[in-house]
Design an enzyme around this catalytic site. Structure first.
Site, PDB file in Angstrom:
ATOM      1  N   ASP A  19      -8.751   6.527   1.703  1.00 57.98           N
ATOM      2  CA  ASP A  19      -7.575   5.695   1.992  1.00 57.98           C
ATOM      3  C   ASP A  19      -6.878   5.333   0.690  1.00 57.98           C
ATOM      4  O   ASP A  19      -7.121   4.296   0.132  1.00 57.98           O
ATOM      5  CB  ASP A  19      -8.014   4.463   2.761  1.00 57.98           C
ATOM      6  CG  ASP A  19      -6.855   3.560   3.167  1.00 57.98           C
ATOM      7  OD1 ASP A  19      -5.696   3.980   3.047  1.00 57.98           O
ATOM      8  OD2 ASP A  19      -7.132   2.423   3.601  1.00 57.98           O
TER       9      ASP A  19
ATOM     10  N   HIS B  10     -11.748   1.124   3.578  1.00 52.95           N
ATOM     11  CA  HIS B  10     -12.025  -0.305   3.312  1.00 52.95           C
ATOM     12  C   HIS B  10     -13.520  -0.620   3.315  1.00 52.95           C
ATOM     13  O   HIS B  10     -13.894  -1.785   3.275  1.00 52.95           O
ATOM     14  CB  HIS B  10     -11.319  -1.223   4.317  1.00 52.95           C
ATOM     15  CG  HIS B  10      -9.819  -1.147   4.279  1.00 52.95           C
ATOM     16  ND1 HIS B  10      -9.020  -2.216   4.598  1.00 52.95           N
ATOM     17  CD2 HIS B  10      -8.982  -0.134   3.951  1.00 52.95           C
ATOM     18  CE1 HIS B  10      -7.742  -1.848   4.487  1.00 52.95           C
ATOM     19  NE2 HIS B  10      -7.698  -0.584   4.096  1.00 52.95           N
TER      20      HIS B  10
ATOM     21  N   GLU C  12       1.049  -0.684  -0.166  1.00 57.13           N
ATOM     22  CA  GLU C  12       0.890  -0.460   1.278  1.00 57.13           C
ATOM     23  C   GLU C  12      -0.126  -1.440   1.846  1.00 57.13           C
ATOM     24  O   GLU C  12       0.073  -1.995   2.923  1.00 57.13           O
ATOM     25  CB  GLU C  12       0.479   0.983   1.563  1.00 57.13           C
ATOM     26  CG  GLU C  12       0.552   1.375   3.061  1.00 57.13           C
ATOM     27  CD  GLU C  12      -0.652   0.950   3.900  1.00 57.13           C
ATOM     28  OE1 GLU C  12      -0.514   0.837   5.126  1.00 57.13           O
ATOM     29  OE2 GLU C  12      -1.746   0.714   3.332  1.00 57.13           O
ATOM     30  N   GLU C  13      -1.193  -1.669   1.102  1.00 60.90           N
ATOM     31  CA  GLU C  13      -2.267  -2.532   1.618  1.00 60.90           C
ATOM     32  C   GLU C  13      -1.827  -3.991   1.733  1.00 60.90           C
ATOM     33  O   GLU C  13      -2.508  -4.808   2.333  1.00 60.90           O
ATOM     34  CB  GLU C  13      -3.513  -2.419   0.719  1.00 60.90           C
ATOM     35  CG  GLU C  13      -4.130  -1.029   0.661  1.00 60.90           C
ATOM     36  CD  GLU C  13      -4.810  -0.599   1.962  1.00 60.90           C
ATOM     37  OE1 GLU C  13      -4.854  -1.399   2.913  1.00 60.90           O
ATOM     38  OE2 GLU C  13      -5.266   0.546   2.029  1.00 60.90           O
TER      39      GLU C  13
ATOM     40  N   ASP D  75      -2.078   2.408  -3.936  1.00 63.62           N
ATOM     41  CA  ASP D  75      -2.919   1.215  -4.060  1.00 63.62           C
ATOM     42  C   ASP D  75      -4.162   1.345  -3.181  1.00 63.62           C
ATOM     43  O   ASP D  75      -4.140   1.997  -2.136  1.00 63.62           O
ATOM     44  CB  ASP D  75      -2.134  -0.055  -3.701  1.00 63.62           C
ATOM     45  CG  ASP D  75      -1.506  -0.014  -2.322  1.00 63.62           C
ATOM     46  OD1 ASP D  75      -0.899   1.028  -1.967  1.00 63.62           O
ATOM     47  OD2 ASP D  75      -1.620  -1.005  -1.574  1.00 63.62           O
TER      48      ASP D  75
ATOM     49  N   HIS E  59       0.329   6.087  -0.223  1.00 65.72           N
ATOM     50  CA  HIS E  59       0.250   4.918  -1.105  1.00 65.72           C
ATOM     51  C   HIS E  59      -0.846   5.118  -2.141  1.00 65.72           C
ATOM     52  O   HIS E  59      -1.881   5.738  -1.867  1.00 65.72           O
ATOM     53  CB  HIS E  59       0.057   3.630  -0.312  1.00 65.72           C
ATOM     54  CG  HIS E  59      -1.238   3.521   0.428  1.00 65.72           C
ATOM     55  ND1 HIS E  59      -2.403   3.087  -0.164  1.00 65.72           N
ATOM     56  CD2 HIS E  59      -1.558   3.764   1.717  1.00 65.72           C
ATOM     57  CE1 HIS E  59      -3.376   3.060   0.728  1.00 65.72           C
ATOM     58  NE2 HIS E  59      -2.903   3.484   1.881  1.00 65.72           N
TER      59      HIS E  59
END
Lengths: 426, 426
Positions: free
Chosen positions: B139, B397, B173-174, B108, B106
């Site tokens: 990530d 994150h 995705e997030e 995003d 992903h």
């Protein structure tokens, strides 16, 4: 006063109030319809000013300001500018040689909240079955109207007193009392005071003080899927809540004053607000709690603060986490000074006697569960204060706030007679 | 593949990656510098498109939309309009007769949060001692670059495969995977898939699912000074938190899969957010909790929901208050479907063998503590998926997110060799 003359005066005042039921109700209605939440007090004060002019008192109107006020140790307000938010004082000058009496009421009301929760519009002043509804009806425009009716009766019946009666319609009580503080700094003091806050016609010689606090609880952030790698500030906050409840218990076990005998928790510590974390799938690293600590008339604000702070510091005994991540407490926002008048005080005596006379029963004498401007009048203004009023405590700050109109007139009668007794008939 | 040819290919790929260390690092740097938080993905996708053109793949670019997508039972997103947020797919067409492989990542990233907490600017892409810093580095732009490097190596070394390799750079995705769902609806399926989410080079054949919930706890308002007349929603919320922790314990005791043997809480229930009350001196009448419930690959989302709902309904056994004032739960926001691939699956076998070959040690095989788009690929796209990538789980994150560049290249090598084994050499 002599028995016959007393009876005559009482019946004259009683009759006058009966005759003025409609106009008194209309006055209260107009006051409730004038939304006087913080910074919007001007319209309602205008109605008060008009009433005072009609009664024929000397009126003093001013917008509080200046360093003396905002730098005063007892000054509390979210604002320091009060333009368009006047205080109003009306004086019924005595003929001399008598004791003076302050009759103090606040004009500000708390926000109406969610209008949906009100059966009638919060600024309708609608009357249904003897109850007048609206924000401020009970806290405390109803009480203010009792004072205005009492003064009006005395004036129109041409009852001259030796001592002065100083009527005060102040702003900012709901934010900590800067309006009443401003009256004191302007020079208004008296030998005693009555504040008709909503006591359900009970007599409160003691008023609980209170102060607001904010507590910060720390955690350690992590992804929710590996939450074992973090420390939840929500779970730690639970320990803090339980620990504060223990302090509340400890503080209340010390209260032995019989005035509090019917009160389950004389000086509560209320946690009113919680907020923490910012993402459902993250471990929260911070929780904020906001609350109100009750302060007993037997202790100072400083003593209560210190007790809370040292209690919070001991949280590390509950959980070693708090040793490395201490809970932080700050004092913010509103603060109400506790106050007390001697139970044997002459004004207590007069008020109780007149209550019995009018109501035909012994009044309930209790300690108030909340702060009023009486703390400031007592501690800063050196004016011993009793809180006694017609409103319904349970309805204050609530949706569907109302007042029973009957009580407004009963309180007016009791206060008028007490003023005569206290200030002395000319 | 035959031993000699395999060794040759491996050394060719290894050398190619060594030679392309600088350009690979620059590519990751550019991708991290392009802030691709939700609705801002276009710039970063532009960089991906350029890379795919350079590699020489057939590129498919589209903005997802339409009823089929937004009304799909597995569609989750706070938005239904995706203009300027393209998905990108690049296909390395096979010569035929081989198994196909999806390589999905992903584009995003989650918001950078408080910039003050970052040592380097979150969109700097700064390299310090072999680590590249910035939001999305781990990530999962680092993993995406591993895929692009693997594809680039295969192309430039002119390695033809029988099966197709389908590279996907997806949005959302997030927020629950609508980008990957859109690729499936567009027809992209394969015989297996690899997602290089940050696993610290561990191999995750199982991915925990998760869903968000919101819980409403009721109290009864009252003035803080008479708090005994109310019921604190904060205190009731404490009971709810404790009770949910018990459910978490119960659910995790059932997990016996050895893949979870090292995980303290295989499927956590995380309470990430709390909010309640609105005034320090009022008793709070409402508290809202928001959290994330982990879902095991052995259960369906619906089963997990039902277990939570019936558990919450039993709260009245803990406190009769909840019988009259039931706690309400709602499911909202993001949701990630759990996924699993058979441990004996041929792709597992190939990936483990190549890992051992390159790293000289046995890989750690575990279950992922979080959801990925692998659940959608498996359940909706019928494409068994392994999650394996170079990022640092703990940094995802978080402020100061980084990735070790060395791992990006190691993962690229392992994935390139695994793709050859899986898709088959021409």
């Amino acid at each position: 006063m002599e028995d016959n003359r007393q009876k005559l005066l009482q019946s004259q005042i009683h009759d006058w109030l009966l005759k003025n039921k409609d106009s008194g109700t209309r006055l209260l209605q107009k006051l409730v319809q004038a939304d006087s939440t913080q910074a919007n007090e001007k319209g309602a004060q205008g109605i008060v000013i008009e009433a005072l002019h009609e009664i024929g008192l000397r009126v003093d109107i001013w917008e509080q300001d200046g360093d003396e006020l905002v730098q005063h140790p007892y000054f509390v307000s979210p604002r320091t500018e009060f333009k368009e938010s006047p205080n109003v004082v009306g004086v019924k000058k005595g003929t001399g040689g008598g004791r003076s009496l302050i009759l103090n009421g606040h004009i500000d009301v708390v926000p109406a909240g969610d209008f949906e929760q009100w059966e009638h519009h919060p600024f309708s002043g609608k009357v249904v079955e003897g109850k007048l509804y609206g924000r401020g009806a009970t806290d405390m425009k109803g009480g203010n109207v009792s004072l205005l009716l009492a003064l009006s009766a005395l004036q129109q019946l041409d009852i001259q007193l030796k001592g002065d009666i100083i009527f005060q319609s102040v702003i900012e009580e709901e934010s900590g009392g800067s309006g009443t503080l401003a009256t004191i700094l302007r020079g208004y003091k008296a030998d005693a005071a009555i504040i008709p806050e909503p006591t359900n016609m009970r007599i409160f010689p003691k008023q609980q003080g209170s102060m607001w606090f904010r507590i910060h609880v720390k955690g350690r952030a992590a992804h929710g899927g590996t939450r074992y790698e973090g420390v939840s500030a929500i779970e730690k906050a639970l320990l803090v809540v339980e620990y504060i409840n223990k302090l509340e218990k400890k503080r209340n076990e010390r209260i032995t004053d019989p005035l509090y005998s019917k009160v389950p928790i004389p000086i509560p510590i209320n946690l009113g607000k919680i907020e923490g974390g910012n993402w459902p799938s993250s471990v929260p690293d911070h929780v904020k709690l906001e609350g109100r600590m009750g302060v007993s008339p037997e202790e100072t604000m400083e003593e209560a603060k210190l007790e809370m702070e040292s209690w919070i510091a001991k949280l590390q005994e509950v959980d070693p986490w708090f040793a490395e991540h201490p809970v932080v407490i700050e004092w913010f926002g509103a603060r109400w000074v506790p106050g007390a008048i001697n139970l044997e005080h002459e004004l207590m005596n007069k008020l109780i006697t007149n209550y019995q006379q009018i109501q035909g029963e012994t009044p309930i004498v209790e300690a108030s569960p909340w702060g009023t401007d009486g703390g400031l009048l007592t501690k800063v203004g050196e004016t011993p204060t009793i809180v006694f009023g017609p409103g319904v405590t349970e309805k204050a700050h609530h949706p569907n706030e109302y007042i029973e109109l009957e009580k407004v007139f009963e309180a007016a009668e009791i206060i008028a007679l007490t003023a005569i007794d206290w200030c002395g008939l000319h």
